[in-house]
Design an enzyme around this catalytic site. Sequence first.
Site, short mmCIF file in Angstrom:
data_model
loop_
_atom_site.label_atom_id
_atom_site.label_comp_id
_atom_site.label_asym_id
_atom_site.label_seq_id
_atom_site.Cartn_x
_atom_site.Cartn_y
_atom_site.Cartn_z
N ASP A 30 0.84 -1.21 0.00
CA ASP A 30 0.00 0.00 0.00
C ASP A 30 0.87 1.25 0.00
O ASP A 30 1.68 1.45 0.92
CB ASP A 30 -0.89 0.00 1.26
CG ASP A 30 -1.83 1.20 1.28
OD1 ASP A 30 -2.91 1.12 0.67
OD2 ASP A 30 -1.46 2.23 1.90
N TYR A 73 2.68 9.84 -0.08
CA TYR A 73 3.80 9.29 0.71
C TYR A 73 5.15 9.60 0.07
O TYR A 73 6.19 9.40 0.67
CB TYR A 73 3.67 7.77 0.88
CG TYR A 73 2.38 7.28 1.52
CD1 TYR A 73 1.49 8.17 2.10
CD2 TYR A 73 2.04 5.93 1.53
CE1 TYR A 73 0.30 7.74 2.66
CE2 TYR A 73 0.86 5.48 2.09
CZ TYR A 73 -0.02 6.40 2.64
OH TYR A 73 -1.20 5.96 3.19
N LYS A 85 -2.95 5.90 -4.31
CA LYS A 85 -4.10 6.77 -4.04
C LYS A 85 -3.91 8.15 -4.65
O LYS A 85 -2.77 8.63 -4.74
CB LYS A 85 -4.29 6.94 -2.52
CG LYS A 85 -4.12 5.64 -1.73
CD LYS A 85 -4.35 5.81 -0.25
CE LYS A 85 -3.96 4.55 0.51
NZ LYS A 85 -2.54 4.46 0.89
N HIS A 127 -8.01 9.20 -1.86
CA HIS A 127 -7.39 9.17 -0.53
C HIS A 127 -8.30 9.72 0.58
O HIS A 127 -8.36 9.17 1.67
CB HIS A 127 -6.07 9.95 -0.58
CG HIS A 127 -5.04 9.49 0.40
ND1 HIS A 127 -3.70 9.45 0.12
CD2 HIS A 127 -5.15 9.03 1.66
CE1 HIS A 127 -3.03 9.00 1.17
NE2 HIS A 127 -3.89 8.75 2.12
P1 NDP Z 1 0.35 1.09 11.94
O1 NDP Z 1 -0.87 1.01 12.77
O2 NDP Z 1 0.60 0.05 10.90
O3 NDP Z 1 1.56 1.16 12.93
C1 NDP Z 1 2.88 1.36 12.52
C2 NDP Z 1 3.73 1.58 13.77
O4 NDP Z 1 3.73 0.42 14.57
C3 NDP Z 1 5.17 1.88 13.43
O5 NDP Z 1 5.62 2.82 14.38
C4 NDP Z 1 5.87 0.54 13.64
O6 NDP Z 1 7.20 0.75 14.04
C5 NDP Z 1 5.05 -0.07 14.76
N1 NDP Z 1 4.97 -1.54 14.67
C6 NDP Z 1 4.76 -2.29 13.56
N2 NDP Z 1 4.71 -3.60 13.87
C7 NDP Z 1 4.91 -3.69 15.21
C8 NDP Z 1 4.98 -4.78 16.10
N3 NDP Z 1 4.81 -6.02 15.69
N4 NDP Z 1 5.21 -4.51 17.42
C9 NDP Z 1 5.37 -3.24 17.84
N5 NDP Z 1 5.31 -2.16 17.04
C10 NDP Z 1 5.08 -2.38 15.72
O7 NDP Z 1 0.36 2.57 11.30
P2 NDP Z 1 0.28 3.23 9.89
O8 NDP Z 1 -0.29 4.58 10.15
O9 NDP Z 1 1.57 3.14 9.17
O10 NDP Z 1 -0.84 2.41 9.08
C11 NDP Z 1 -0.55 1.31 8.23
C12 NDP Z 1 -0.65 1.71 6.77
O11 NDP Z 1 -1.96 2.20 6.45
C13 NDP Z 1 0.24 2.88 6.38
O12 NDP Z 1 1.61 2.55 6.36
C14 NDP Z 1 -0.36 3.27 5.06
O13 NDP Z 1 0.05 2.38 4.05
C15 NDP Z 1 -1.85 3.14 5.39
N6 NDP Z 1 -2.46 4.41 5.84
C16 NDP Z 1 -3.48 4.94 5.08
C17 NDP Z 1 -4.07 6.13 5.43
C18 NDP Z 1 -5.17 6.69 4.61
O14 NDP Z 1 -5.57 7.84 4.82
N7 NDP Z 1 -5.71 5.95 3.67
C19 NDP Z 1 -3.64 6.90 6.61
C20 NDP Z 1 -2.59 6.25 7.37
C21 NDP Z 1 -2.06 5.05 6.99
P3 NDP Z 1 8.48 0.29 13.16
O15 NDP Z 1 8.24 0.74 11.74
O16 NDP Z 1 9.60 1.01 13.83
O17 NDP Z 1 8.55 -1.19 13.29
#
Ligand code: NDP
Length: 279
Positions: free
Chosen positions: A52, A57, A82, A115
């Site tokens: 995604d 981004y 998006k 988006h």
């Molecule tokens: P997430 O809820 O996926 O959380 C990501 C965070 O959690 C990062 O800080 C990561 O740290 C940490 N993390 C990941 N796996 C673990 C684990 N197993 N244990 C502990 N911590 C963990 O957040 P996102 O906001 O990134 O959402 C996911 C995806 O959704 C985005 O990347 C994007 O592709 C999409 N999105 C879409 C939006 C929209 O408006 N359509 C808005 C926001 C997101 P680290 O990387 O350091 O491991």
Amino acid sequence: MGQLDVEDGEVATLKNGVKMPMLGFGTFRIPDGEEVEHSVMSALKIGYRSIDTASYYRNETGVGKAIADSGLKRDELFITTKVWVSEQGYEGTLSALDKSLSRLGTGYVDLYLVHWPRRGLVKDTWKAMEKIYMEGKARAIGVSNFLARHLEELYSSLDVEPAVNQIEFHPQLYQGALLEKCKEFGIQTEAWSPLMQGNFKDIGLLKTLAAKYGKTEAQILLRWDIQHEVVTIPKSTHRDRMAENAMIFDFEIDNGDMELLDSLDEGRRYGPNPDVMYE
Ligand code: NDP
């Protein structure tokens, strides 16, 4: 070990018959260049097949490079991008998709999403989405951050229905009514920020359930999505966490515990409110 057996990963069938993996890899806030290339390559090696991204981004070039370098066939992958708020409108959306395709280095995306809903632009933007779909530049089209009233507005005049609604979704923002509405429309719900952007460490119930099922809190959160039939796209830049987040197809949360998780709902958002972005 820690490899995701792709055979085990479940798929959703979208309303036009396109198959979408229930688990994908999120790339928001992973910088373009080496960092996103390395992360996406690691995710693909682990077995993720759905990626995604978004023009917003600013990492589509790196995502595309990782995909090209992976040696995987294009039809083994499911790529979502998006159209951003400032790119919307009829001509703007057509041109935004072409730019995304060029950065990604692919002739089509598997899913193209609006988006955020934008007041006054919902219908024109959607007309362009329909053209993109009819021309085969996106195998499926959908929306993101559409609340019930935005869906009603879209449905008041359209030819092709949205296949997906990608929304912020986790136990603290359950949105059961919106989920039901999407089901009624035959729209596949997809969860963004399924791990609450990492803010899940102080939730007692998650700790208890993690111990009970012999899983991690992150795996409980992601499994909760799957059992609600919601596609989930956790993001991580750490290989061990990517593998951990993929190990969610070998256990089942019982109904009582699903209800306990649902009851964590407090309408809490970690991202923007769609009604604010709409204005
Ligand atoms: P997430 O809820 O996926 O959380 C990501 C965070 O959690 C990062 O800080 C990561 O740290 C940490 N993390 C990941 N796996 C673990 C684990 N197993 N244990 C502990 N911590 C963990 O957040 P996102 O906001 O990134 O959402 C996911 C995806 O959704 C985005 O990347 C994007 O592709 C999409 N999105 C879409 C939006 C929209 O408006 N359509 C808005 C926001 C997101 P680290 O990387 O350091 O491991």
